[in-house]
Design a protein around this motif. Structure first.
Motif, PDB file in Angstrom:
ATOM      1  N   MET A 129       0.801  -1.115  -0.081  1.00 35.07           N
ATOM      2  CA  MET A 129       0.046  -0.058   0.078  1.00 35.07           C
ATOM      3  C   MET A 129       0.947   1.282  -0.079  1.00 35.07           C
ATOM      4  O   MET A 129       1.857   1.307   0.788  1.00 35.07           O
ATOM      5  N   ASP A 130       0.731   2.142  -0.798  1.00 34.09           N
ATOM      6  CA  ASP A 130       1.371   3.449  -0.937  1.00 34.09           C
ATOM      7  C   ASP A 130       0.842   4.511   0.021  1.00 34.09           C
ATOM      8  O   ASP A 130      -0.342   4.141   0.383  1.00 34.09           O
ATOM      9  N   ILE A 131       1.509   5.484   0.372  1.00 39.60           N
ATOM     10  CA  ILE A 131       1.323   6.545   1.177  1.00 39.60           C
ATOM     11  C   ILE A 131       0.043   7.233   0.926  1.00 39.60           C
ATOM     12  O   ILE A 131      -0.989   7.503   1.485  1.00 39.60           O
ATOM     13  N   ALA A 132      -0.239   7.624  -0.556  1.00 32.77           N
ATOM     14  CA  ALA A 132      -1.513   8.127  -1.188  1.00 32.77           C
ATOM     15  C   ALA A 132      -2.814   7.201  -0.823  1.00 32.77           C
ATOM     16  O   ALA A 132      -3.842   7.831  -0.298  1.00 32.77           O
ATOM     17  N   ASP A 133      -2.644   5.858  -0.705  1.00 33.07           N
ATOM     18  CA  ASP A 133      -3.636   4.833  -0.696  1.00 33.07           C
ATOM     19  C   ASP A 133      -4.042   4.849   0.916  1.00 33.07           C
ATOM     20  O   ASP A 133      -5.349   5.056   1.385  1.00 33.07           O
ATOM     21  N   VAL A 134      -2.965   4.785   1.840  1.00 32.76           N
ATOM     22  CA  VAL A 134      -3.138   5.027   3.381  1.00 32.76           C
ATOM     23  C   VAL A 134      -3.694   6.386   3.922  1.00 32.76           C
ATOM     24  O   VAL A 134      -4.852   6.334   4.373  1.00 32.76           O
ATOM     25  N   ILE A 135      -3.450   7.344   2.897  1.00 32.35           N
ATOM     26  CA  ILE A 135      -4.134   8.622   3.330  1.00 32.35           C
ATOM     27  C   ILE A 135      -5.776   8.430   3.038  1.00 32.35           C
ATOM     28  O   ILE A 135      -6.537   9.087   3.823  1.00 32.35           O
ATOM     29  N   ARG A 136      -5.893   8.323   1.580  1.00 29.26           N
ATOM     30  CA  ARG A 136      -7.314   8.162   1.134  1.00 29.26           C
ATOM     31  C   ARG A 136      -8.022   7.025   1.849  1.00 29.26           C
ATOM     32  O   ARG A 136      -9.371   7.308   2.183  1.00 29.26           O
ATOM     33  N   ASP A 137      -7.437   6.145   2.346  1.00 34.56           N
ATOM     34  CA  ASP A 137      -8.404   4.915   2.909  1.00 34.56           C
ATOM     35  C   ASP A 137      -8.769   4.892   4.252  1.00 34.56           C
ATOM     36  O   ASP A 137      -9.585   4.412   4.806  1.00 34.56           O
ATOM     37  N   ARG A 138      -7.625   5.793   5.107  1.00 38.16           N
ATOM     38  CA  ARG A 138      -7.748   5.841   6.535  1.00 38.16           C
ATOM     39  C   ARG A 138      -9.343   6.350   6.997  1.00 38.16           C
ATOM     40  O   ARG A 138      -9.776   7.358   6.289  1.00 38.16           O
ATOM     41  N   ARG A 139     -10.053   5.842   7.786  1.00 40.32           N
ATOM     42  CA  ARG A 139     -11.121   6.402   8.443  1.00 40.32           C
ATOM     43  C   ARG A 139     -11.326   6.287  10.058  1.00 40.32           C
ATOM     44  O   ARG A 139     -10.218   5.671  10.658  1.00 40.32           O
ATOM     45  N   THR A 140     -12.117   6.986  10.478  1.00 39.23           N
ATOM     46  CA  THR A 140     -12.122   7.012  12.025  1.00 39.23           C
ATOM     47  C   THR A 140     -13.154   5.876  12.360  1.00 39.23           C
ATOM     48  O   THR A 140     -13.913   5.321  11.683  1.00 39.23           O
ATOM     49  N   ILE A 141     -12.443   5.138  13.282  1.00 38.25           N
ATOM     50  CA  ILE A 141     -13.145   3.706  13.629  1.00 38.25           C
ATOM     51  C   ILE A 141     -13.698   4.090  15.202  1.00 38.25           C
ATOM     52  O   ILE A 141     -12.893   4.492  16.023  1.00 38.25           O
ATOM     53  N   ARG A 142     -14.953   3.603  15.115  1.00 35.06           N
ATOM     54  CA  ARG A 142     -15.833   3.747  16.454  1.00 35.06           C
ATOM     55  C   ARG A 142     -15.925   2.334  16.890  1.00 35.06           C
ATOM     56  O   ARG A 142     -16.369   2.243  18.313  1.00 35.06           O
ATOM     57  N   GLN A 143     -15.843   1.325  16.069  1.00 39.94           N
ATOM     58  CA  GLN A 143     -16.017  -0.192  16.827  1.00 39.94           C
ATOM     59  C   GLN A 143     -14.708  -1.079  16.585  1.00 39.94           C
ATOM     60  O   GLN A 143     -14.419  -1.163  15.444  1.00 39.94           O
ATOM     61  N   PHE A 144     -14.249  -1.209  17.926  1.00 45.21           N
ATOM     62  CA  PHE A 144     -13.075  -2.201  17.796  1.00 45.21           C
ATOM     63  C   PHE A 144     -13.316  -3.481  18.014  1.00 45.21           C
ATOM     64  O   PHE A 144     -14.419  -3.870  18.655  1.00 45.21           O
ATOM     65  N   SER A 145     -12.417  -4.352  17.541  1.00 43.95           N
ATOM     66  CA  SER A 145     -12.515  -5.882  17.514  1.00 43.95           C
ATOM     67  C   SER A 145     -11.972  -6.116  19.145  1.00 43.95           C
ATOM     68  O   SER A 145     -11.411  -5.063  19.903  1.00 43.95           O
ATOM     69  N   GLU A 146     -12.076  -7.324  19.395  1.00 42.41           N
ATOM     70  CA  GLU A 146     -11.550  -7.679  21.002  1.00 42.41           C
ATOM     71  C   GLU A 146     -10.018  -7.879  20.937  1.00 42.41           C
ATOM     72  O   GLU A 146      -9.555  -7.975  22.186  1.00 42.41           O
ATOM     73  N   ARG A 147      -9.385  -8.039  19.795  1.00 40.47           N
ATOM     74  CA  ARG A 147      -7.933  -8.052  19.789  1.00 40.47           C
ATOM     75  C   ARG A 147      -7.303  -6.775  20.415  1.00 40.47           C
ATOM     76  O   ARG A 147      -7.571  -5.711  20.160  1.00 40.47           O
ATOM     77  N   GLN A 148      -6.407  -7.456  21.187  1.00 36.10           N
ATOM     78  CA  GLN A 148      -5.694  -6.252  22.064  1.00 36.10           C
ATOM     79  C   GLN A 148      -4.520  -5.813  21.499  1.00 36.10           C
ATOM     80  O   GLN A 148      -3.840  -6.448  20.851  1.00 36.10           O
ATOM     81  N   LEU A 149      -4.049  -4.476  21.763  1.00 32.23           N
ATOM     82  CA  LEU A 149      -2.904  -4.053  21.322  1.00 32.23           C
ATOM     83  C   LEU A 149      -1.779  -4.061  22.351  1.00 32.23           C
ATOM     84  O   LEU A 149      -2.268  -3.873  23.465  1.00 32.23           O
ATOM     85  N   THR A 150      -0.691  -4.420  22.044  1.00 33.45           N
ATOM     86  CA  THR A 150       0.459  -4.751  23.149  1.00 33.45           C
ATOM     87  C   THR A 150       0.911  -3.344  23.402  1.00 33.45           C
ATOM     88  O   THR A 150       1.137  -2.511  22.495  1.00 33.45           O
TER      89      THR A 150
END
Length: 187
Positions: free
Chosen positions: A1-22
């Motif tokens: 994924m190139d930087i332009a795609d990351v910028i355009r595809d990013r969204r605000t996420i309000r529903q998180f999965s149960e997978r925890q961040l370390t």
């Protein structure tokens, strides 16, 4: 994924999965995000993070306590407060980006802008890793001195962003953006 795609595809996420961040993942995100432009290499930011159950419980109590200072929240029934606390507890990580408030207006604005650039870097790198966020600077919390004191924000600091962070399963649809051409004034 190139930087332009990351910028355009990013969204605000309000529903998180149960997978925890370390903690390692959180620190990795911040190690990349810290490369934001910062005038004079002042790096005016620091971080406060609630990632485990005990920390989120303590933070949730402080958030609810701070909200109760406002008349519109003071008389909320206990059940609603418990529902709100439960919702906060389901957020995998709550991260505060704290910025030093310089006395001079120019430095203060430069430092806040640099901290916002760091937050955007954090969101973009997180997105590339499958981690979504909500960025908030809601005044009832971020501008609440009692709340700020309760989480260790010094008198000469402010919150540049309160981020709810976590992995996600579903990406919201993109909303239309106004073209740059419509926003442009050519001199």
């Amino acid at each position: 994924m190139d930087i332009a795609d990351v910028i355009r595809d990013r969204r605000t996420i309000r529903q998180f999965s149960e997978r925890q961040l370390t903690t390692d993942t959180i620190l990795e995100l911040l190690e990349v995000a810290k490369w934001a432009p910062t005038h004079g290499l002042r790096e005016p930011w620091r971080f406060i993070c609630a990632a485990d159950e005990k920390a989120k419980e303590k933070l949730s109590d402080r958030i609810i306590g701070a909200l109760e200072e406002f008349n519109r929240y003071k008389w909320l029934p206990g059940k609603i407060k418990e529902m709100y606390k439960k919702k906060l507890m389901q957020i995998p990580v709550i991260l505060f980006v704290v910025v030093k408030e310089e006395k001079g207006k120019l430095k203060r604005e430069e430092d806040f802008a640099a901290s916002c650039a760091l937050i955007q870097n954090l969101q973009l790198y997180g997105w590339e890793k499958g981690i979504g966020m909500i960025w908030s600077i809601e005044d009832t919390l971020c501008g609440n001195r009692t709340f700020c004191d309760s989480i260790g924000i010094q008198k000469d600091e402010r919150i540049a962003g309160m981020l709810y962070m976590g992995y996600y399963d579903r990406v919201p649809k993109a909303k239309q953006r106004t073209s740059a051409e419509r926003k442009m004034t050519w001199l």
